[in-house]
Design a protein around this motif. Structure first.
Motif, PDB file in Angstrom:
ATOM      1  N   ASP A 109      -3.464   0.278  -3.244  1.00 32.08           N
ATOM      2  CA  ASP A 109      -3.005  -1.072  -2.934  1.00 32.08           C
ATOM      3  C   ASP A 109      -2.573  -1.700  -4.257  1.00 32.08           C
ATOM      4  O   ASP A 109      -3.413  -1.985  -5.123  1.00 32.08           O
ATOM      5  CB  ASP A 109      -4.131  -1.882  -2.290  1.00 32.08           C
ATOM      6  CG  ASP A 109      -4.387  -1.487  -0.849  1.00 32.08           C
ATOM      7  OD1 ASP A 109      -4.260  -2.344   0.024  1.00 32.08           O
ATOM      8  OD2 ASP A 109      -4.717  -0.306  -0.601  1.00 32.08           O
ATOM      9  N   SER A 124     -15.781   6.276  -1.004  1.00 33.05           N
ATOM     10  CA  SER A 124     -16.289   6.115   0.354  1.00 33.05           C
ATOM     11  C   SER A 124     -17.612   6.844   0.542  1.00 33.05           C
ATOM     12  O   SER A 124     -17.848   7.907  -0.040  1.00 33.05           O
ATOM     13  CB  SER A 124     -15.267   6.633   1.373  1.00 33.05           C
ATOM     14  OG  SER A 124     -14.094   5.868   1.331  1.00 33.05           O
ATOM     15  N   GLY A 132     -12.398   1.278   9.282  1.00 35.54           N
ATOM     16  CA  GLY A 132     -11.506   0.242   8.798  1.00 35.54           C
ATOM     17  C   GLY A 132     -12.088  -0.678   7.747  1.00 35.54           C
ATOM     18  O   GLY A 132     -11.361  -1.469   7.136  1.00 35.54           O
ATOM     19  N   ARG A 169      -8.284   4.244  -3.282  1.00 37.84           N
ATOM     20  CA  ARG A 169      -9.262   4.951  -2.445  1.00 37.84           C
ATOM     21  C   ARG A 169      -8.805   6.394  -2.274  1.00 37.84           C
ATOM     22  O   ARG A 169      -7.626   6.700  -2.434  1.00 37.84           O
ATOM     23  CB  ARG A 169      -9.360   4.299  -1.050  1.00 37.84           C
ATOM     24  CG  ARG A 169      -9.838   2.866  -1.067  1.00 37.84           C
ATOM     25  CD  ARG A 169      -9.815   2.250   0.326  1.00 37.84           C
ATOM     26  NE  ARG A 169      -8.473   2.129   0.858  1.00 37.84           N
ATOM     27  CZ  ARG A 169      -8.078   2.530   2.065  1.00 37.84           C
ATOM     28  NH1 ARG A 169      -8.950   3.110   2.894  1.00 37.84           N
ATOM     29  NH2 ARG A 169      -6.838   2.372   2.467  1.00 37.84           N
ATOM     30  N   LEU A 193      -9.857   7.722   4.730  1.00 38.52           N
ATOM     31  CA  LEU A 193      -8.822   6.729   4.457  1.00 38.52           C
ATOM     32  C   LEU A 193      -8.217   6.168   5.738  1.00 38.52           C
ATOM     33  O   LEU A 193      -7.919   4.983   5.836  1.00 38.52           O
ATOM     34  CB  LEU A 193      -7.691   7.363   3.632  1.00 38.52           C
ATOM     35  CG  LEU A 193      -7.985   7.697   2.174  1.00 38.52           C
ATOM     36  CD1 LEU A 193      -6.802   8.441   1.578  1.00 38.52           C
ATOM     37  CD2 LEU A 193      -8.249   6.425   1.381  1.00 38.52           C
ATOM     38  N   SER A 194      -8.003   7.033   6.707  1.00 38.53           N
ATOM     39  CA  SER A 194      -7.365   6.635   7.959  1.00 38.53           C
ATOM     40  C   SER A 194      -8.316   6.880   9.122  1.00 38.53           C
ATOM     41  O   SER A 194      -9.382   7.461   8.953  1.00 38.53           O
ATOM     42  CB  SER A 194      -6.067   7.426   8.160  1.00 38.53           C
ATOM     43  OG  SER A 194      -6.324   8.814   8.161  1.00 38.53           O
ATOM     44  N   TRP A 238       0.777   5.653  -0.170  1.00 37.69           N
ATOM     45  CA  TRP A 238      -0.049   6.830   0.061  1.00 37.69           C
ATOM     46  C   TRP A 238       0.306   7.893  -0.965  1.00 37.69           C
ATOM     47  O   TRP A 238       1.478   8.142  -1.244  1.00 37.69           O
ATOM     48  CB  TRP A 238       0.151   7.347   1.485  1.00 37.69           C
ATOM     49  CG  TRP A 238      -0.195   6.299   2.500  1.00 37.69           C
ATOM     50  CD1 TRP A 238       0.668   5.436   3.114  1.00 37.69           C
ATOM     51  CD2 TRP A 238      -1.501   5.979   2.985  1.00 37.69           C
ATOM     52  NE1 TRP A 238      -0.012   4.601   3.958  1.00 37.69           N
ATOM     53  CE2 TRP A 238      -1.345   4.908   3.907  1.00 37.69           C
ATOM     54  CE3 TRP A 238      -2.770   6.483   2.744  1.00 37.69           C
ATOM     55  CZ2 TRP A 238      -2.419   4.335   4.578  1.00 37.69           C
ATOM     56  CZ3 TRP A 238      -3.850   5.925   3.414  1.00 37.69           C
ATOM     57  CH2 TRP A 238      -3.677   4.866   4.320  1.00 37.69           C
ATOM     58  N   ARG A 268       0.846  -1.195   0.000  1.00 34.56           N
ATOM     59  CA  ARG A 268       0.000   0.000   0.000  1.00 34.56           C
ATOM     60  C   ARG A 268       0.880   1.244   0.000  1.00 34.56           C
ATOM     61  O   ARG A 268       1.791   1.354   0.808  1.00 34.56           O
ATOM     62  CB  ARG A 268      -0.915  -0.006   1.209  1.00 34.56           C
ATOM     63  CG  ARG A 268      -1.819   1.231   1.337  1.00 34.56           C
ATOM     64  CD  ARG A 268      -2.853   1.037   2.433  1.00 34.56           C
ATOM     65  NE  ARG A 268      -3.794  -0.015   2.085  1.00 34.56           N
ATOM     66  CZ  ARG A 268      -4.710  -0.510   2.938  1.00 34.56           C
ATOM     67  NH1 ARG A 268      -4.772  -0.072   4.186  1.00 34.56           N
ATOM     68  NH2 ARG A 268      -5.536  -1.472   2.549  1.00 34.56           N
ATOM     69  N   SER A 272     -10.663  -0.138   4.204  1.00 27.06           N
ATOM     70  CA  SER A 272      -9.251  -0.486   4.202  1.00 27.06           C
ATOM     71  C   SER A 272      -9.072  -1.998   4.154  1.00 27.06           C
ATOM     72  O   SER A 272      -8.249  -2.525   3.387  1.00 27.06           O
ATOM     73  CB  SER A 272      -8.573   0.077   5.454  1.00 27.06           C
ATOM     74  OG  SER A 272      -7.215  -0.297   5.510  1.00 27.06           O
ATOM     75  N   ALA A 300      -4.929   6.415  -1.413  1.00 32.62           N
ATOM     76  CA  ALA A 300      -4.154   5.213  -1.111  1.00 32.62           C
ATOM     77  C   ALA A 300      -4.291   4.248  -2.275  1.00 32.62           C
ATOM     78  O   ALA A 300      -5.388   4.049  -2.805  1.00 32.62           O
ATOM     79  CB  ALA A 300      -4.647   4.561   0.174  1.00 32.62           C
TER      80      ALA A 300
END
Length: 260
Positions: A19, A31, A42, A60, A37-38, A4, A2, A45, A17
């Motif tokens: 992956d 979303s 979760g 994302r 994102l953070s 950023w 992953r 993610s 982000a």
């Protein structure tokens, strides 16, 4: 792995982000709500990690005014420019990708449906799309109808009614909400039009006992289109948080990514 990233949307910096994975079909996650994102959110993610582990790159992002993105949060109906920027950034970050699937839950699904048709997205997965104009203090009319249906089939509820254990004023308030018509040209109508007119395959995933999903199913009604498939998951979890729900959603996304 992953990584950023940052991307620009109308002069504003957004957080993203990626992956990484080798497959030529990738998943763009939009979303819902103010999910970031953070932080504490979760589910997406973990979903991204599962899809990437199956070999597909996943992208994302935080739209303007949400999470680590700059700018003002204008809500999902202002997210078209953010979505376009994310599509471009995803393709640039994963140049081997030739097929892009867009996935959104709740108003993320609505953003995709309203703005995604002209962005080169090859397929859509819309989970529990948001079509509710206002929440107020009442649940969506479709959820009220479903709840009343359950109560009418339960003999214990009739005993409660006969014994005065039911708030009649609340019942009539619910009935008025059920009887209210959606405004002409409102969100539900715009969503139906956008979905019906989209030139790409669309899977609509509904958690069968979720209020938002019930509202969408009620708004969609008996509409049908050759490119639209309805997938129901027997759950009351709006975010598909249970292990069995997450597995069912992951399998639906993998089917969309494979083009099946």
């Amino acid at each position: 792995m992953r990584q950023w990233l940052n991307l620009s949307c109308q002069g504003v910096q957004l957080a993203a982000a990626l992956d990484e994975a080798p497959a030529r079909s990738g998943l763009l996650i939009v979303s819902g709500g103010n999910e970031t994102l953070s932080g504490s959110h979760g589910n997406m993610s973990a979903l991204a990690a599962r899809i990437a582990a199956a070999g597909h790159p996943v992208f994302r992002y935080d739209r303007r005014g949400v999470g680590d993105a700059a700018g003002e949060n204008g809500g999902f109906e202002t997210g078209g420019a953010d979505l376009a920027a994310a599509v471009a950034a995803f393709r640039a970050a994963a140049p081997h990708m030739s097929r892009l699937v867009g996935f959104g839950n709740c108003d993320g699904a609505s953003t995709l449906a309203l703005f995604g048709a002209d962005l080169g997205i090859d397929a859509f997965v819309l989970a529990n799309p948001w079509v509710i104009e206002t929440l107020g203090e009442m649940p969506p009319a479709a959820a009220i109808k479903a709840r009343y249906r359950e109560k009418l089939l339960d003999p214990r509820e009739w005993l409660r009614l006969l014994r005065g254990g039911v708030n009649i004023a609340k019942v009539f308030k619910g009935l008025r909400a059920v009887a209210a018509k959606a405004p002409s040209g409102g969100l539900a109508e715009r969503m139906r039009t956008a979905i019906a007119a989209a030139p790409r395959p669309i899977r609509i995933v509904l958690a069968r006992r979720d209020a938002t999903a019930l509202a969408f199913a009620d708004a969609w009604g008996n509409h049908s289109a050759a490119h639209v498939t309805i997938v129901e998951i027997d759950s009351n979890s709006h975010s598909f948080a249970k292990a069995t729900d997450a597995e069912a959603l992951t399998n639906t996304l993998l089917d969309a990514l494979s083009g099946s």
